[in-house]
Design a protein around this motif. Structure first.
Motif, PDB file in Angstrom:
ATOM      1  N   LEU A  18      -1.920 -14.186  -2.359  1.00 39.71           N
ATOM      2  CA  LEU A  18      -1.215 -14.197  -1.075  1.00 39.71           C
ATOM      3  C   LEU A  18      -1.081 -12.781  -0.536  1.00 39.71           C
ATOM      4  O   LEU A  18      -1.020 -11.821  -1.299  1.00 39.71           O
ATOM      5  N   THR A  19      -1.025 -12.663   0.767  1.00 38.62           N
ATOM      6  CA  THR A  19      -0.809 -11.363   1.398  1.00 38.62           C
ATOM      7  C   THR A  19       0.598 -11.310   1.950  1.00 38.62           C
ATOM      8  O   THR A  19       1.009 -12.198   2.697  1.00 38.62           O
ATOM      9  N   TRP A  20       1.341 -10.297   1.558  1.00 40.61           N
ATOM     10  CA  TRP A  20       2.713 -10.092   2.031  1.00 40.61           C
ATOM     11  C   TRP A  20       2.699  -8.940   3.018  1.00 40.61           C
ATOM     12  O   TRP A  20       2.281  -7.839   2.688  1.00 40.61           O
ATOM     13  N   ILE A  49       2.272  -0.197  -8.577  1.00 33.88           N
ATOM     14  CA  ILE A  49       0.877  -0.263  -8.161  1.00 33.88           C
ATOM     15  C   ILE A  49       0.644  -1.588  -7.437  1.00 33.88           C
ATOM     16  O   ILE A  49       1.017  -2.649  -7.921  1.00 33.88           O
ATOM     17  N   HIS A  50       0.014  -1.488  -6.259  1.00 32.51           N
ATOM     18  CA  HIS A  50      -0.247  -2.664  -5.422  1.00 32.51           C
ATOM     19  C   HIS A  50      -1.732  -2.790  -5.139  1.00 32.51           C
ATOM     20  O   HIS A  50      -2.439  -1.792  -5.056  1.00 32.51           O
ATOM     21  N   ASP A  51      -2.187  -4.026  -4.943  1.00 28.79           N
ATOM     22  CA  ASP A  51      -3.515  -4.290  -4.401  1.00 28.79           C
ATOM     23  C   ASP A  51      -3.344  -4.411  -2.896  1.00 28.79           C
ATOM     24  O   ASP A  51      -2.513  -5.188  -2.424  1.00 28.79           O
ATOM     25  N   VAL A  52      -4.119  -3.632  -2.147  1.00 32.66           N
ATOM     26  CA  VAL A  52      -3.991  -3.634  -0.686  1.00 32.66           C
ATOM     27  C   VAL A  52      -5.374  -3.844  -0.065  1.00 32.66           C
ATOM     28  O   VAL A  52      -6.313  -3.107  -0.363  1.00 32.66           O
ATOM     29  N   SER A  53      -5.474  -4.852   0.780  1.00 31.09           N
ATOM     30  CA  SER A  53      -6.711  -5.108   1.502  1.00 31.09           C
ATOM     31  C   SER A  53      -6.993  -3.943   2.448  1.00 31.09           C
ATOM     32  O   SER A  53      -6.077  -3.394   3.070  1.00 31.09           O
TER      33      SER A  53
END
Length: 66
Positions: A18-20, A49-53
């Motif tokens: 999901l994208t927040w 640490i985050h995954d970011v599009s």
């Protein structure tokens, strides 16, 4: 394309598919990327640490340290 070590502004994160989205820009440093998926690993100001599009990173958003 952004490089490891760049500090950028981003508007959301990907978690569990999901994208927040965030109402305010977040700032973090790029520590890696997954080229096939166009996802960047970014360490936020809190140390998380985050995954970011790539779509959620401001175009030309490198934040100048000053």
């Amino acid at each position: 394309m952004y490089k490891a070590g760049e500090t950028v502004r981003y508007w959301g994160v990907k978690t569990g598919g999901l994208t927040w989205l965030s109402a305010e820009a977040l700032t973090g440093k790029i520590i890696g990327q997954q080229r096939e998926e166009r996802i960047y690993k970014i360490v936020g100001q809190s140390g998380t640490i985050h995954d970011v599009s790539e779509k959620l990173i401001d175009e030309g958003s490198e934040v100048k340290a000053g």
